[in-house]
Structure formats: structure tokens, C-alpha cells
Design a protein around this motif. Structure first.
Motif, PDB file in Angstrom:
ATOM      1  N   ARG A  26     -37.109  41.912  38.030  1.00 29.48           N
ATOM      2  CA  ARG A  26     -38.136  41.597  39.019  1.00 29.48           C
ATOM      3  C   ARG A  26     -38.385  40.090  38.960  1.00 29.48           C
ATOM      4  N   THR A  27     -38.969  39.540  40.023  1.00 29.65           N
ATOM      5  CA  THR A  27     -39.289  38.117  40.092  1.00 29.65           C
ATOM      6  C   THR A  27     -40.797  37.950  40.251  1.00 29.65           C
ATOM      7  N   ALA A  28     -41.377  37.050  39.462  1.00 31.34           N
ATOM      8  CA  ALA A  28     -42.821  36.793  39.541  1.00 31.34           C
ATOM      9  C   ALA A  28     -43.133  35.985  40.798  1.00 31.34           C
ATOM     10  N   PRO A  29     -44.022  36.478  41.682  1.00 32.02           N
ATOM     11  CA  PRO A  29     -44.361  35.741  42.903  1.00 32.02           C
ATOM     12  C   PRO A  29     -45.309  34.575  42.644  1.00 32.02           C
ATOM     13  N   GLY A  30     -45.878  34.514  41.440  1.00 31.28           N
ATOM     14  CA  GLY A  30     -46.806  33.441  41.075  1.00 31.28           C
ATOM     15  C   GLY A  30     -47.040  33.471  39.581  1.00 31.28           C
ATOM     16  N   PRO A  31     -47.802  32.506  39.043  1.00 31.31           N
ATOM     17  CA  PRO A  31     -48.090  32.492  37.605  1.00 31.31           C
ATOM     18  C   PRO A  31     -48.810  33.769  37.178  1.00 31.31           C
ATOM     19  N   MET A  32     -48.457  34.268  36.009  1.00 26.95           N
ATOM     20  CA  MET A  32     -49.097  35.465  35.491  1.00 26.95           C
ATOM     21  C   MET A  32     -48.933  35.504  33.971  1.00 26.95           C
ATOM     22  N   VAL A  33     -49.655  36.387  33.339  1.00 22.38           N
ATOM     23  CA  VAL A  33     -49.561  36.583  31.895  1.00 22.38           C
ATOM     24  C   VAL A  33     -49.229  38.041  31.639  1.00 22.38           C
ATOM     25  N   ILE A  34     -48.231  38.283  30.792  1.00 18.64           N
ATOM     26  CA  ILE A  34     -47.887  39.656  30.445  1.00 18.64           C
ATOM     27  C   ILE A  34     -48.039  39.852  28.940  1.00 18.64           C
ATOM     28  N   ASP A  35     -48.366  41.060  28.560  1.00 23.46           N
ATOM     29  CA  ASP A  35     -48.556  41.435  27.161  1.00 23.46           C
ATOM     30  C   ASP A  35     -49.592  40.569  26.453  1.00 23.46           C
ATOM     31  N   GLY A  36     -50.570  40.094  27.208  1.00 24.39           N
ATOM     32  CA  GLY A  36     -51.689  39.385  26.601  1.00 24.39           C
ATOM     33  C   GLY A  36     -51.518  37.906  26.420  1.00 24.39           C
ATOM     34  N   ASP A  37     -50.312  37.442  26.056  1.00 25.46           N
ATOM     35  CA  ASP A  37     -50.174  36.013  25.744  1.00 25.46           C
ATOM     36  C   ASP A  37     -48.847  35.398  26.175  1.00 25.46           C
ATOM     37  N   VAL A  38     -48.053  36.098  26.945  1.00 22.27           N
ATOM     38  CA  VAL A  38     -46.770  35.556  27.396  1.00 22.27           C
ATOM     39  C   VAL A  38     -46.945  34.994  28.802  1.00 22.27           C
ATOM     40  N   SER A  39     -46.843  33.678  28.923  1.00 22.37           N
ATOM     41  CA  SER A  39     -47.040  33.018  30.220  1.00 22.37           C
ATOM     42  C   SER A  39     -45.763  33.098  31.051  1.00 22.37           C
ATOM     43  N   VAL A  40     -45.936  33.503  32.288  1.00 25.93           N
ATOM     44  CA  VAL A  40     -44.829  33.641  33.221  1.00 25.93           C
ATOM     45  C   VAL A  40     -45.094  32.727  34.408  1.00 25.93           C
ATOM     46  N   ALA A  41     -44.131  31.892  34.730  1.00 22.70           N
ATOM     47  CA  ALA A  41     -44.283  30.965  35.855  1.00 22.70           C
ATOM     48  C   ALA A  41     -43.752  31.594  37.140  1.00 22.70           C
ATOM     49  N   GLU A  42     -44.193  31.060  38.260  1.00 24.61           N
ATOM     50  CA  GLU A  42     -43.685  31.518  39.547  1.00 24.61           C
ATOM     51  C   GLU A  42     -42.158  31.398  39.569  1.00 24.61           C
ATOM     52  N   GLY A  43     -41.484  32.453  39.996  1.00 24.78           N
ATOM     53  CA  GLY A  43     -40.027  32.446  40.075  1.00 24.78           C
ATOM     54  C   GLY A  43     -39.329  32.906  38.810  1.00 24.78           C
ATOM     55  N   ASP A  44     -40.063  33.043  37.715  1.00 23.92           N
ATOM     56  CA  ASP A  44     -39.451  33.564  36.489  1.00 23.92           C
ATOM     57  C   ASP A  44     -39.003  35.005  36.709  1.00 23.92           C
ATOM     58  N   ARG A  45     -37.965  35.390  35.988  1.00 20.62           N
ATOM     59  CA  ARG A  45     -37.500  36.769  36.027  1.00 20.62           C
ATOM     60  C   ARG A  45     -38.141  37.574  34.900  1.00 20.62           C
ATOM     61  N   ILE A  46     -38.457  38.805  35.202  1.00 20.62           N
ATOM     62  CA  ILE A  46     -38.957  39.740  34.198  1.00 20.62           C
ATOM     63  C   ILE A  46     -38.002  40.930  34.190  1.00 20.62           C
ATOM     64  N   TYR A  47     -37.492  41.269  33.010  1.00 27.70           N
ATOM     65  CA  TYR A  47     -36.485  42.311  32.892  1.00 27.70           C
ATOM     66  C   TYR A  47     -37.001  43.478  32.052  1.00 27.70           C
ATOM     67  N   ALA A  48     -36.886  44.674  32.572  1.00 29.22           N
ATOM     68  CA  ALA A  48     -37.101  45.873  31.759  1.00 29.22           C
ATOM     69  C   ALA A  48     -35.750  46.266  31.187  1.00 29.22           C
ATOM     70  N   CYS A  49     -35.595  46.164  29.875  1.00 34.79           N
ATOM     71  CA  CYS A  49     -34.306  46.430  29.231  1.00 34.79           C
ATOM     72  C   CYS A  49     -34.219  47.902  28.839  1.00 34.79           C
ATOM     73  N   LEU A  50     -33.663  48.712  29.742  1.00 34.56           N
ATOM     74  CA  LEU A  50     -33.584  50.145  29.488  1.00 34.56           C
ATOM     75  C   LEU A  50     -32.672  50.453  28.314  1.00 34.56           C
ATOM     76  N   TYR A  51     -31.667  49.650  28.111  1.00 38.08           N
ATOM     77  CA  TYR A  51     -30.748  49.874  26.991  1.00 38.08           C
ATOM     78  C   TYR A  51     -31.502  49.876  25.664  1.00 38.08           C
ATOM     79  N   LEU A  52     -32.366  48.895  25.447  1.00 39.27           N
ATOM     80  CA  LEU A  52     -33.100  48.823  24.188  1.00 39.27           C
ATOM     81  C   LEU A  52     -34.259  49.812  24.148  1.00 39.27           C
ATOM     82  N   ILE A  53     -34.910  50.025  25.280  1.00 36.99           N
ATOM     83  CA  ILE A  53     -35.997  51.008  25.330  1.00 36.99           C
ATOM     84  C   ILE A  53     -35.459  52.395  24.965  1.00 36.99           C
TER      85      ILE A  53
END
Length: 433
Positions: free
Chosen positions: A309-336
Motif C-alpha cells: 500500500r502507499t501512504a497518501p500523507g504523513p502518518m504514524v503506525i505502531d505508535g512510533d514509526v513515522s511514515v512519510a507521504e508516498g512511503d510504501r507499507i507492506y504486509a509480509c504474509l510470508y513472515l506472518i
């Protein structure tokens, strides 16, 4: 952090990242463009997959088109609302004879190979069957057992996968003109197949049904739904149904060749059916052993092992991980799917997780996604898998010449080797068709 893929596969890279980040639920890495944030926790992945504000990566839409699996926002909502009614479990009941006939045709080829002792290429054989089943079950149109068209879809998925993987784990990756040429050529070929299906649906050569009928009704009620838009969705549904289901079925066959102790259980269960073809989906749903074998296959080798997925704007995930606009966020099903805190012997093939321990889809098992973006074709894929694997294993043994590769060389798809071959032989007592 440099994580070049020249000497390591994506799986090796991500396994190394996990070992260096024990206890974390998110691992952030530099990519060719911006940052990537890899989710290692199922609960967190569920939140991300269900977030309506996150976007599908634009590169996927440019490569594959604006079909249902790749759309975002209002376009996705509109398309899903209008296509999903043709993709429910109940809607496939009346096409069981069609699926069964396609499987019988597959077995004709395997009987001939068993008679002559010749080896058979796995992926083209299964892909051609899946293309016929998908075209009949999803669109109500028979394109025949066409290996060339099926491999066009498989090769298109492979090329798109290669391009999508550039820059994810390789910060020095470059897109070559050859890849772009292959992608354009493949895209044109897939669109041609979709145009052919649409033309037949509109000409009266076949009575369109299921998803195609839904799309044509959608077009009649909405002037914005052009033929091109239907072709985009048709191409996406074909790619998704043929490539991922071919991967699931082919990988399951390879696992079963390595774990033949499951074959007598599959045959015994299949013999309890009232006949062939099955009359209702309910009969197929009772094949819990073969279904468990398929589900365990996509736990270990999820056809799409990294969901972007692509972040449409700045956001924070998991409490303290800063994500910038345009950053990719990956759900790694292999490891999950291989989390040792959740799964006992996580790297082993153990279908009893599903046949005896009643493991179900949820935050620790996401082969089809969950929530808003749950795969509309999941019921069909699992039905096809149980019928093809169950019926085939009740008649044939397979001796594989090539082993499966657990480590894809690029991209997000974990499919079987394109070159894998097997030699079929009849199960004892199977003397006729």
C-alpha cells in the motif's frame, strides 16, 4: 541500508531483516524511491489492509491497469459493488459441471503422459486448465484449453512482478528497456484476450453470466462504464484467477509429492462423494483433507507474499514509526504465516493445522486478505483447488523432476518454477477413465 538482490533473494533479505529486528512489529528500510515499512505482525497488517485511505501503488495501476485488484478509493468501491454479486459461492453452484469437464480434459492429457511415460510441464498444464475454468466460471464464456493464452497471462504476471519488485529490496535497481517492452507486449496480449471475451459476450455467441453479466448490467446503468473499463476489469480478473490459483494448485501438488502420507486420506475422502461431477458446492466443502492441504500450501507459499500500500500523507503506525507521504507499507504474509510465536513448526508442511486444529483465516493467516479487500475470487479458488487436487490425487501419482523454489528471485509472487516437470502414473486400481 543496502539490501541488494544480486546475491540474495527477497526472502533471504527479509529473513535477515527479521533476525536483526527481533521483537519489532515493523521494519523500515531504504528503497529505490523513499522508504518501505514491512509489517511482521498479523494484527497490524489487518489494520493496514482495512485502512480505506491507503492506496494501491500507482506503479501497479500503470503496469496492469485499473482493474478491480489494483484500484483504490471510489473507483474500487464502485467496481467491487457491481462485480462482487457475480463472484459469490452460490453463484458457482451451477458451473460445477463446467469445472468438472475441464478437470476431465486435464486428466486426458495426464492419462496419455502416463501411458507413454513422458514428462509433463506443470505450470502450462495447470494454467491452461485454470484459464478455461476461469473464463467459464467467471464470465460464462469458454475460451477452450489454450496453453498459449494461459502462458501469456502467466508471463504477463511474471513480468509485472519483476518490475514491481525493482527498488523494493534493491536500492540500486534499474528498470531496463527490455522489461518495459515485455510488459507492454504482455499487456496488449492480455487485453486482446479480454476484448475477445467481451466481443463474444456482446455478440450473443455465448450467454454471459456471473461477473460478465454483472459488468454488462453495470454498463447499461452507468454511462461512465466504457468497454475499455470492462476490459480492464476482465484482464485483472483473468490475471488474478489464473496466476494465483495456478500457483496454489501447483505448489500443493509439489508438497503432496514430498508428503505422500496425505494421499490415501485424500483418496478415501474423495471416494465419499456421491458422484462426479459434484452437484453442489456443499459436497466440495466436505473435502476437508484436500482443502486443508491447499490451505497449508498457501500458508507456506502465499501466491502474493508481500501486499503493498502507499501512504497518501504523513502518518504514524505502531505508535512510533513515522511514515512519510508516498512511503510504501507492506504486509509480509510470508513472515506472518511463519511466525513461530503463533505456528508450531512454522516451516513444516502440516495440513493437520486445518483438518484437526481448525485453524481459520484471521489475523495470523491472510492468504486472501481480510475485511474490505478480501479477495472476491477466494470461494472459487478454494473450490477449484479442492476439486482439481482431490480428483487428480485419486487417480494419479506425480514424480517431480524439479523441486519447488521457496525463494522468489524478485517481486511479490511466490509461484512454482515455470520449468517444473513431472511424470504422472496411475494409482493402483485405476485402469479406466
Amino acid at each position: 541500508m543496502k539490501t541488494g538482490m544480486a546475491d540474495r533473494s527477497p526472502i533471504e533479505v527479509i529473513e535477515a531483516l527479521r533476525k536483526r529486528n527481533t521483537g519489532k512489529r515493523v521494519v523500515s528500510v531504504d528503497q529505490l524511491s523513499g522508504r518501505g515499512h514491512i509489517l511482521l505482525d498479523g494484527r497490524l497488517a489487518m489494520q493496514i489492509l482495512n485502512d480505506p485511505d491507503l492506496l494501491r501503488p500507482a506503479i501497479l495501476r500503470r503496469m496492469i491497469g485499473e482493474g478491480l485488484p489494483w484500484t483504490s478509493g471510489e473507483e474500487w468501491k464502485d467496481a467491487r459493488k457491481n462485480i462482487r454479486p457475480g463472484m459469490t459461492t452460490r453463484s458457482f453452484d451451477d458451473c460445477l459441471p463446467e469445472i468438472s469437464q475441464s478437470i476431465d480434459d486435464l486428466h486426458d492429457q495426464m492419462y496419455e503422459a502416463a501411458r507413454t511415460g513422458e514428462s509433463v510441464p506443470l505450470v502450462p498444464l495447470i494454467a491452461a486448465t485454470m484459464l478455461r475454468i476461469s473464463s467459464r466460471a467467471i464470465f460464462g464464456i469458454d475460451v477452450g484449453v489454450n496453453t498459449d493464452r494461459a502462458m501469456t497471462l502467466m508471463n504477463m504476471a511474471s513480468t509485472a512482478n519483476q518490475l514491481a519488485g525493482i527498488g523494493v529490496f534493491d536500492t540500486e535497481g534499474r528498470i531496463s528497456p527490455e522489461i518495459m517492452h515485455d510488459l507492454r507486449t504482455g499487456r496488449d496480449a492480455v487485453d486482446e484476450i479480454s476484448q475477445h471475451i467481451l466481443d463474444m459476450a456482446k455478440s450473443g455467441s455465448f450467454e454471459p453470466s456471473r461477473a460478465m453479466k454483472c459488468m454488462l448490467e453495470w454498463q447499461q446503468n452507468d454511462d461512465s462504464v466504457t468497454d475499455r473499463r470492462i476490459i480492464e476489469h476482465t484482464s485483472s480478473l483473468l490475471l488474478a484467477s489464473v496466476e494465483t490459483t495456478t500457483s496454489m494448485i501447483s505448489n500443493t501438488f509439489q508438497f503432496l509429492s514430498e508428503h505422500p502420507e496425505w494421499l490415501p486420506k485424500i483418496r478415501s475422502e474423495f471416494d465419499t462423494m456421491t458422484g462426479w461431477p459434484p452437484k453442489e458446492i456443499k459436497e466440495v466443502e466436505r473435502l476437508t483433507t484436500v482443502s486443508g492441504c491447499c490451505r497449508e500450501s498457501i500458508r507456506l507459499r502465499p501466491p502474493i507474499w508481500l501486499v503493498a500500500r502507499t501512504a497518501p500523507g504523513p502518518m504514524v503506525i505502531d505508535g512510533d514509526v513515522s511514515v512519510a507521504e508516498g512511503d510504501r507499507i507492506y504486509a509480509c504474509l510470508y513472515l506472518i504465516h511463519r511466525n513461530p510465536d503463533v505456528w508450531d513448526q512454522p516451516d513444516d508442511y502440516r495440513p493437520q493445522r486445518f483438518t484437526e486444529q481448525a485453524q481459520r483465516e484471521g489475523q495470523d493467516y491472510l492468504p486472501f486478505g481480510l475485511g474490505r479487500h478480501y479477495c472476491v475470487g477466494a470461494p472459487l479458488a478454494l473450490t477449484e483447488g479442492a476439486m482439481i487436487v482431490g480428483r487428480t490425487c485419486s487417480k494419479f501419482l506425480m514424480s517431480f523432476i524439479d523441486e519447488a523454489d521457496d525463494a522468489p528471485k524478485q517481486g511479490f509472487i511466490m509461484g512454482p518454477p515455470m520449468t517444473a516437470r513431472f511424470i504422472p502414473s496411475l494409482v493402483d486400481g485405476q485402469t479406466d477413465r
